[in-house]
Design an enzyme around this catalytic site. Structure first.
Site: not given
Ligand code: NAD
Ligand code: FAD
Length: 466
Positions: A180, A237, A444
């Site tokens: 991911g 994956v 600035h």
């Molecule tokens: P995400 O939804 O941001 O990303 C998950 C990713 O996994 C996606 O890009 C998806 O395409 C990929 N994916 C899914 N199945 C897959 C597979 N079989 N093979 C390869 N890739 C695959 O989810 P996350 O990163 O787990 O985050 C979870 C939540 O936590 C999010 O909603 C996020 O907003 C929140 N979060 C926010 C922050 C922040 O605000 N800075 C930080 C961390 C987490």
């Protein structure tokens, strides 16, 4: 039986903010949390510990790669992994202690235990062998979310881990495959690649942080690759296996070509799912959708009008500040005054370096919906402030309505983007124009001047060159 005006279930940013606002408005309030500490995912195993480690590893990387250019010679830069993790835990404790203090200060009753509805108006709180029942005029469910996985990949918490386990490792991992390339994926990749872990990201989509404006993900990809993160896009994956000392992950590309990788850890970051286990919703008329999220109306009321739900457990953007806004909204709605939440004006931030931050519509959304827009884009490499600090990667991009100049979207990848985005939120919330935004004075030299230049360009004036 104890009786409350408002009972809040779960003490994450949704729950603790709701409880505080409730007490401020004079309601007899109780907050119930199953874990020993308050603060939920965000404070204990999310926002706060990750940012502590992102900061520590950023300093480490700077010491390695930039100090010499700054003229700073250190004999040897070494990593004390356990001290880095110890400091992270101390930061968490300061925050959770602060929350316990705030509950006392606001005279909020804190009950430790798992809350379970036994009907629409009563909950049972179970703490070990003890249990008691309470009632409340209104309930706010703020039970959050937990890591999800994909078929074929079981998080065993040993070699196949989630972000939670990654935050309590005992030693620096030598290698890590992250499934991911979303927000957690790129933040974790930053933390570990900076300290020398060989990191590979496997992402299903054709770019990183896919929910944000695509140009941000594409630029971040180049920057992370420069930082030696191996990024493999268009990879699905489908299986992972673990042994005592490593894990193996199996994936295939869009044409079905199969591949596999082995690493010391496989970190699963494919999203999070609502947390409703043990909540006893089956004993109520509260409804959940096909993905398990609690269904709410525009007032955040469930199918039972006295039971509200907020934060990750209802879906939408899984962000701490979104949960907080909903906490305040619900309590103020109960109190009879409503300030609706504009979801499109809730910013998103990714704490890589440089940071990524966004608010409003993406270019992809505007194109898809045939909404006309002008683009103003200015690179950090042309910013005097960025040159001074050697933070020249990235750009500020604003999307502006061509007729009225209204700001439609602000997207930044660059130094301190997380803080800069606040002005994009104001611009959109108060529907000011790009001209309003470039006529105001920007100190600035600051990183914020990149936004002034972007607004000038979007308005057809051209940059004034900083
Ligand atoms: P995400 O939804 O941001 O990303 C998950 C990713 O996994 C996606 O890009 C998806 O395409 C990929 N994916 C899914 N199945 C897959 C597979 N079989 N093979 C390869 N890739 C695959 O989810 P996350 O990163 O787990 O985050 C979870 C939540 O936590 C999010 O909603 C996020 O907003 C929140 N979060 C926010 C922050 C922040 O605000 N800075 C930080 C961390 C987490
Ligand atoms: P949570 O914070 O999940 O809290 C829910 C609480 O309810 C938990 O403490 C749980 O124990 C408790 N609970 C559950 N069921 C019961 C029950 N039956 N009885 C009693 N208690 C119960 N968001 C950001 O905005 N910025 C970030 O930088 C950021 N970084 C993140 C990094 C990581 C690694 C992760 C995983 C998430 C991150 N997030 C970030 C997302 C953020 O943590 C969540 O959006 C936020 O915590 C949601 O708040 P919440 O109040 O809905 O639930």
């Amino acid at each position: 039986m104890e009786n409350y005006d408002i009972a809040v279930i779960g003490s994450g940013p949704g729950g603790y903010v709701a409880a505080i606002r409730s007490a401020q408005l004079g309601y007899k309030t109780v907050i119930i949390e199953k874990y020993d500490t308050l603060g939920g995912t965000c404070t204990n195993v999310g926002c706060i510990p990750t940012k502590a480690l992102l900061d520590s590893t950023h300093h480490y990387a700077e010491a390695h790669h930039q100090f010499r250019q700054h003229g700073i010679i250190t004999d040897k830069v070494e990593l004390d992994f356990s001290q880095m993790y110890k400091r992270k835990s101390e930061v968490v404790v300061k925050n959770t202690d602060g929350l316990h203090f705030l509950m006392n200060k606001n005279k909020i009753t804190h009950l430790k235990g798992t809350a379970e509805f036994i009907n629409n108006s009563t909950i049972k709180i179970v703490n070990g062998t003890e249990s008691k029942e309470i009632t409340a005029k209104n309930y706010i469910i703020a039970t959050g979310s937990k890591p999800s996985s994909i078929p074929g990949v079981e998080i065993d918490k040993k070699r196949i881990i989630s972000s939670t386990e990654a935050l309590s490792l005992k030693e620096k991992p030598q290698s890590m495959v992250i499934i991911g390339g979303g927000v957690i994926g790129v933040e974790m990749a930053s933390i570990f690649s900076r300290i020398g872990t060989k990191v590979t990201i496997l992402e299903y989509a054709d770019h990183l942080i896919a929910a944000m404006d695509h140009e941000l993900g594409k630029t971040l990809q180049k920057i992370l690759r420069k930082g030696s993160v191996d990024i493999r896009l268009n990879q699905a994956v489908y299986k992972a296996e673990s042994s005592d000392s490593s894990a193996r992950v199996f994936f295939k590309d869009k044409n079905g070509a199969e591949d596999q990788l082995e690493a010391e850890y496989v970190l699963v970051a494919v999203g999070r799912m609502p947390y409703v286990q043990g909540l006893g919703l089956e004993n109520t008329n509260v409804e959940i959708d096909n993905h398990g999220f609690i269904k709410v109306n525009a007032n955040n009321q469930t199918a039972v009008s006295t039971i509200y739900a907020i934060g990750d457990v209802i879906g939408g953007a899984m962000l701490a500040h979104k949960a907080e806004e909903e906490g305040v909204f619900v309590v103020e709605t109960i109190h009879g005054k409503k300030h609706p939440i504009h979801y499109n004006r809730i910013p998103s931030v990714v704490y890589t370096w440089p940071e990524v931050a966004s608010v409003g519509y993406t270019e992809e959304y505007l194109k898809k919906n045939n909404i006309a827009y002008n683009v103003g884009k200015f690179p950090f490499s042309a910013s005097a402030r960025a040159r001074a600090s050697m933070d020249t990667d990235g750009f500020a991009k604003v999307l502006v309505d061509p007729k009225y100049g209204e700001v439609l979207g602000v997207h930044i990848i660059g130094a301190r983007a997380a803080d800069l985005i606040a002005q994009g939120v104001i611009a959109q919330e108060y529907e000011v124009t790009a001209e309003d935004m470039f006529r105001i004075s920007y100190a600035h030299p600051t990183y914020s001047e990149t936004l002034k230049e972007a607004y000038l360009i979007a308005s057809g004036q051209g940059a004034v060159n900083i």
